[in-house]
Design a protein around this motif. Structure first.
Motif, PDB file in Angstrom:
ATOM      1  N   HIS A  32       0.831  -1.165  -0.043  1.00 29.00           N
ATOM      2  CA  HIS A  32      -0.061  -0.137   0.035  1.00 29.00           C
ATOM      3  C   HIS A  32       0.852   1.341   0.139  1.00 29.00           C
ATOM      4  O   HIS A  32       0.384   2.456   0.102  1.00 29.00           O
ATOM      5  N   GLY A  34       2.730   4.013  -1.545  1.00 30.45           N
ATOM      6  CA  GLY A  34       2.986   4.642  -2.908  1.00 30.45           C
ATOM      7  C   GLY A  34       4.543   5.191  -2.792  1.00 30.45           C
ATOM      8  O   GLY A  34       5.588   4.865  -3.754  1.00 30.45           O
ATOM      9  N   ARG A  60      -1.414   4.490  -0.771  1.00 34.25           N
ATOM     10  CA  ARG A  60      -2.578   4.050  -1.717  1.00 34.25           C
ATOM     11  C   ARG A  60      -3.819   4.250  -1.001  1.00 34.25           C
ATOM     12  O   ARG A  60      -4.808   4.571  -1.474  1.00 34.25           O
ATOM     13  N   HIS A 180       4.650   1.381  -4.893  1.00 31.54           N
ATOM     14  CA  HIS A 180       3.167   1.587  -5.542  1.00 31.54           C
ATOM     15  C   HIS A 180       3.234   3.036  -6.133  1.00 31.54           C
ATOM     16  O   HIS A 180       2.129   3.266  -6.132  1.00 31.54           O
ATOM     17  N   THR A 182       3.694   4.156  -9.007  1.00 31.09           N
ATOM     18  CA  THR A 182       2.897   4.419 -10.214  1.00 31.09           C
ATOM     19  C   THR A 182       1.327   4.043  -9.996  1.00 31.09           C
ATOM     20  O   THR A 182       0.553   4.217 -10.923  1.00 31.09           O
ATOM     21  N   ASP A 183       0.953   3.429  -8.874  1.00 30.72           N
ATOM     22  CA  ASP A 183      -0.243   3.028  -8.586  1.00 30.72           C
ATOM     23  C   ASP A 183      -1.064   4.080  -8.248  1.00 30.72           C
ATOM     24  O   ASP A 183      -2.194   4.207  -7.989  1.00 30.72           O
TER      25      ASP A 183
END
Length: 190
Positions: A32, A34, A60, A180, A182-183
């Motif tokens: 989770h 970023g 995230r 994460h 790019t999420d």
């Protein structure tokens, strides 16, 4: 989320650098997360009057923040005591021209939302502001602390800018975990 641990002016910052060098990769695949920017301030560098270890995080979702605070954060508490942790509600996230490069520097600007403007309107204006006028910015996040009605703007940079944005606190980054990144959704988050 950010916590800032003030350190003595004569602190050997090599201790913090070694800590990050040996432990920093532990968050390179944290669920989770970023980004975790292992940020430091050093007396005399970029005009800083203090030494501090001040990592900040973009999550995230809240599950990652919870998992970190109730798990690995115990290592910070064991070594430094339990520092206050600031957390904000995300308003926007944007990728900059240097997003493909590793961030090595960060700035944080905190300011009060104007009392004479509706909070949503003030945040909307701030979230719509373009990134810095320097093509070395990596990404930026805008968030709000509604307990203080303060807005924060974190900017990650791929290089130290020629001029630190007015009203910003500068930080060197010892490492950036971006499992994460790019999420993370971009643009306005509400």
């Amino acid at each position: 989320m950010q916590y800032e641990i003030g350190l003595p002016a004569d602190q050997d910052m090599g201790v913090i650098e070694r800590r990050v060098a040996t432990r920093g990769t532990a968050t390179d695949d944290f669920p989770h997360l970023g980004v975790k920017a292992y940020a430091v301030r050093r007396v005399g560098r970029h005009g800083s009057a203090v030494n501090a270890y001040a990592p900040f995080y973009l999550w995230r979702d809240p599950a990652g923040l919870d998992a970190f605070l109730y798990g690995p954060f115990r290592n910070i508490v064991a070594d430094f005591g339990r520092p206050p942790v600031r957390s904000w509600i995300g308003a926007s996230f944007d990728r900059g021209p240097a997003f493909a490069e590793a961030p090595v520097f960060a700035t944080r600007a905190v300011r009060s939302l104007p009392a004479d403007v509706a909070p949503g309107e003030a945040v909307e204006r701030e979230a719509a502001e373009p990134g810095p006028g320097d093509d070395r910015w990596h990404s930026q996040a805008v968030a709000v602390d509604p307990s203080r009605w303060e807005l924060v703007r974190f900017v990650l940079w791929s290089a130290v800018p020629d001029t630190v944005p007015a009203g910003s606190t500068p930080f060197d980054l010892l490492h950036a975990s971006t499992p994460h990144l790019t999420d993370l959704p971009t643009g306005r988050l509400w």
